[in-house]
Design an enzyme around this catalytic site. Structure first.
Site, PDB file in Angstrom:
ATOM      1  N   ASP A 186      36.559  34.755  31.595  1.00 43.88           N
ATOM      2  CA  ASP A 186      36.567  35.976  32.396  1.00 43.88           C
ATOM      3  C   ASP A 186      37.931  36.401  32.953  1.00 43.88           C
ATOM      4  O   ASP A 186      38.362  37.525  32.736  1.00 43.88           O
ATOM      5  CB  ASP A 186      35.596  35.821  33.569  1.00 43.88           C
ATOM      6  CG  ASP A 186      34.161  35.694  33.107  1.00 43.88           C
ATOM      7  OD1 ASP A 186      33.940  35.029  32.091  1.00 43.88           O
ATOM      8  OD2 ASP A 186      33.275  36.232  33.757  1.00 43.88           O
ATOM      9  N   LYS A 187      38.595  35.539  33.701  1.00 43.62           N
ATOM     10  CA  LYS A 187      39.845  35.956  34.341  1.00 43.62           C
ATOM     11  C   LYS A 187      41.058  35.597  33.508  1.00 43.62           C
ATOM     12  O   LYS A 187      42.136  36.149  33.695  1.00 43.62           O
ATOM     13  CB  LYS A 187      39.977  35.316  35.729  1.00 43.62           C
ATOM     14  CG  LYS A 187      38.771  35.542  36.614  1.00 43.62           C
ATOM     15  CD  LYS A 187      38.408  37.010  36.717  1.00 43.62           C
ATOM     16  CE  LYS A 187      37.010  37.203  37.258  1.00 43.62           C
ATOM     17  NZ  LYS A 187      35.928  36.813  36.341  1.00 43.62           N
ATOM     18  N   ASP A 191      33.991  30.544  35.610  1.00 46.98           N
ATOM     19  CA  ASP A 191      33.210  31.357  36.552  1.00 46.98           C
ATOM     20  C   ASP A 191      31.835  30.757  36.796  1.00 46.98           C
ATOM     21  O   ASP A 191      31.331  30.758  37.921  1.00 46.98           O
ATOM     22  CB  ASP A 191      33.030  32.767  36.007  1.00 46.98           C
ATOM     23  CG  ASP A 191      34.303  33.577  36.050  1.00 46.98           C
ATOM     24  OD1 ASP A 191      34.271  34.669  36.634  1.00 46.98           O
ATOM     25  OD2 ASP A 191      35.315  33.125  35.505  1.00 46.98           O
ATOM     26  N   GLU A 201      31.539  37.087  42.582  1.00 47.13           N
ATOM     27  CA  GLU A 201      30.465  37.753  41.855  1.00 47.13           C
ATOM     28  C   GLU A 201      29.122  37.492  42.530  1.00 47.13           C
ATOM     29  O   GLU A 201      28.826  36.357  42.897  1.00 47.13           O
ATOM     30  CB  GLU A 201      30.392  37.243  40.408  1.00 47.13           C
ATOM     31  CG  GLU A 201      31.556  37.682  39.554  1.00 47.13           C
ATOM     32  CD  GLU A 201      31.448  37.186  38.121  1.00 47.13           C
ATOM     33  OE1 GLU A 201      32.177  37.711  37.282  1.00 47.13           O
ATOM     34  OE2 GLU A 201      30.644  36.271  37.859  1.00 47.13           O
ATOM     35  N   SER A 252      28.504  39.792  37.593  1.00 48.31           N
ATOM     36  CA  SER A 252      28.699  39.252  36.260  1.00 48.31           C
ATOM     37  C   SER A 252      28.324  40.315  35.237  1.00 48.31           C
ATOM     38  O   SER A 252      27.467  41.165  35.495  1.00 48.31           O
ATOM     39  CB  SER A 252      27.824  38.016  36.063  1.00 48.31           C
ATOM     40  OG  SER A 252      27.715  37.686  34.701  1.00 48.31           O
TER      41      SER A 252
END
Length: 564
Positions: free
Chosen positions: A122-123, A80, A448, A474
């Protein structure tokens, strides 16, 4: 119990398949054991994943010790941070659904008996949990662990986001170029997921809270030897889960998701967790509306008992040493479903009763329900004429004086346009920055608005302005912000009707996000509105923009009704 892999490896009918395995180096003995996949998101691009190759070796050791056969395969993982602020960010959220499907394909094509999921960022973490829920086989998640903090900056240990805050400080003359250059070398001193309580660490904590990781696994730093020992233990546990046929859907239940939501609220985790937990729930047939109601209901009765960066100076290592998720869950134990099963083989209550802490408590990091850090919601769901299907904010990261904010709209149709205006000094006290066409479809990919918020902070406007968007934020953002506005502007949501000069009110205590315009005025504006042309018509983003659902439903991919 007969292993899934036995279905395609029995002699003599399946000897062709056996010969393929043997061509890859497996022995007769290997094929008589349960075959355990390791979905490893290791690569050389993401600091949260650069240690996963070493960690996988310890998982392999544990699997072999427990009598299993290892089948490791790679999984994509994009950063990210690297993708922030340019076209690459369009791909980050869509990568979540791609990773989940990738794991599904590998497990089902090879009839693996169980799966260890190795990831940190994150993902990747929610994607792996989505895959586990979808596959409904024995599964366990193991993160690579957080990064250590860097040199002190602005009164706390620095982290990778300090660079974006620092750019605003540099532009406004608050620091010089030498200081800014030194931060580049020292803000990210080790491997691991970022040292703050952003989406990556939040989702690792959610995995532990819902019982899909071993107790304490979420926050042991990536450079600690305890992380390697967790790898070995995880390898042993997955073989036991296969032997007892304990599948992921035995563990990821609605009650387990409610436990995760409680911990999310108690710790003031990332707003992105709302999106991702909703997506995991969707794999089990739980609706977005049911999840949104749960966030609303549980946030109202869950005090904030932990306070870490970005809400305080304490980082993930401090959070770990203070007791991490086990101590948080002990603090709110009366609010949890204690009888939920976990991958350890014990229930939530049994795990907490037997947990051994290695460091003394730190009440400045983890408090209690009797003495919480705040009664305000860790996260909050907002509704109103700007967000008929909900929006999400994070009161724990917003100064209480900003929990009610009314200001004048400055409207931008992209993240880049808003960032340019902020750095050029065109955003002033009292403005509500509106960034639209950044939702799941409109973005596409729901980027984001990380840099925009960091620039406002650096320019000294974090407590004087607000930012609302159909995009995301974020987990490290602070200031006054509202995201996940649904329906998004690209779907004709009311956000598409906002104009420069309109007045907008954010009222977190009342759960409201309102445009100061009548329903008639909004409807008339939307009648004149036309859907913008899609930004991508080819490749994966073209597919994603066509199939992505609303943020209120987790932005999961769905086949359009007209195609059914």
């Amino acid at each position: 119990m007969t292993n899934r892999s036995s279905d395609i490896l029995k002699k003599p009918d399946w000897c062709f398949n056996r010969s393929i395995y043997k061509s890859a180096g497996y022995s007769e003995t290997d094929l008589d054991r349960p075959i355990i996949g390791i979905a490893n998101a290791w690569n050389e691009l993401v600091p949260g994943h650069t240690n996963l190759r070493q960690l996988a070796d310890h998982v392999r050791k544990g699997i072999h010790m427990a009598g299993g056969t290892v089948a490791e395969f790679g999984v994509i993982a994009a950063c990210d941070g690297t993708a922030q602020g340019h076209a690459g960010m369009h791909f980050i959220l869509p990568s979540r659904d791609l990773i989940a499907s990738d794991i599904e394909v590998m497990v089902e094509a090879h009839r693996l008996d169980g799966i260890v999921l190795l990831g940190s960022c994150d993902k990747i973490v929610p994607a792996m949990l989505m895959a586990a829920a979808r596959l409904r086989i024995p599964a366990i998640f193991l993160p690579g662990g957080p990064m250590l903090g860097g040199v002190e900056s602005d009164g706390r240990k620095s982290d990778l986001t300090t660079m974006s805050e620092g750019l605003g400080m540099l532009k406004s003359g608050r620091i010089d170029e030498a200081t800014y250059g030194n931060l580049e070398e020292s803000c990210g001193p080790t491997c691991g997921s970022c040292a703050f309580y952003g989406t990556a660490n939040t989702m690792c904590c959610m995995a532990e809270a819902m019982g899909m990781s071993l107790p304490g696994a979420a926050l042991v730093p990536g450079v600690y030897n305890d992380r390697l020992r967790l790898g070995e233990a995880t390898g042993q546990v997955i073989v036991d889960l296969v032997a007892r046929n304990v599948t992921a859907d035995n563990i990821i239940t609605f009650e387990a998701l409610e436990n995760a939501i409680r911990v999310l609220m108690a710790t003031g985790g990332s707003t992105n967790a709302v999106l991702h937990l909703t997506a995991v729930a969707a794999e089990l047939g739980i609706s977005g509306a049911q999840m949104m109601d749960a966030y609303d209901r549980l946030s109202a009765s869950t005090p904030q008992v932990a306070k870490v960066n970005p809400a305080s100076k304490y980082d993930m290592e401090d959070f770990h040493k203070a007791g991490g998720i086990p101590r948080v869950m002990q603090a709110v134990a009366t609010l949890l479903h204690g009888d939920c099963l976990t991958v350890s083989g014990g229930t939530v209550t049994e795990n907490l009763e037997g947990y051994r802490y290695k460091f003394p408590p730190n009440p400045e990091v983890i408090g209690s329900m009797d003495r919480p850090f705040g009664e305000q919601k860790g996260l909050a769901i907002l509704r109103g004429n700007l967000a008929p299907a909900t929006a999400v904010t994070k009161p724990a990261a917003i100064d209480p004086a900003m929990h009610v904010f009314s200001g004048v709209a400055r409207v931008f149709d992209s993240e880049e346009a808003a960032e340019e205006a902020i750095l050029a000094g065109r955003i002033e006290e009292g403005h509500v920055v509106v960034i639209r066409y950044e939702g799941p479809k409109g973005g596409p990919g729901m980027r984001e608005m990380f840099k925009a918020m960091k620039y406002l902070y650096g320019m000294g406007l974090a407590k004087k302005t607000a930012l609302i968007t159909d995009g995301r934020f974020s987990g490290t953002n602070n200031g006054c912000f509202v995201g996940h506005i649904s329906p998004e502007a690209a779907d004709g949501g009311p956000l598409a009707a906002v104009r420069d000069g309109d007045r907008i009110t954010i009222d977190i205590p009342a759960g409201k996000l309102e445009l100061h315009a009548s329903d008639t005025e909004i409807a008339e504006r939307l009648e004149k509105w036309s859907r913008p042309a899609p930004k991508f018509t080819r490749g994966y983003l073209g597919i994603y923009a066509h199939l992505a659902s609303s943020a209120a439903d987790g932005a999961v991919l769905r086949v359009p009704e007209e195609a059914c």
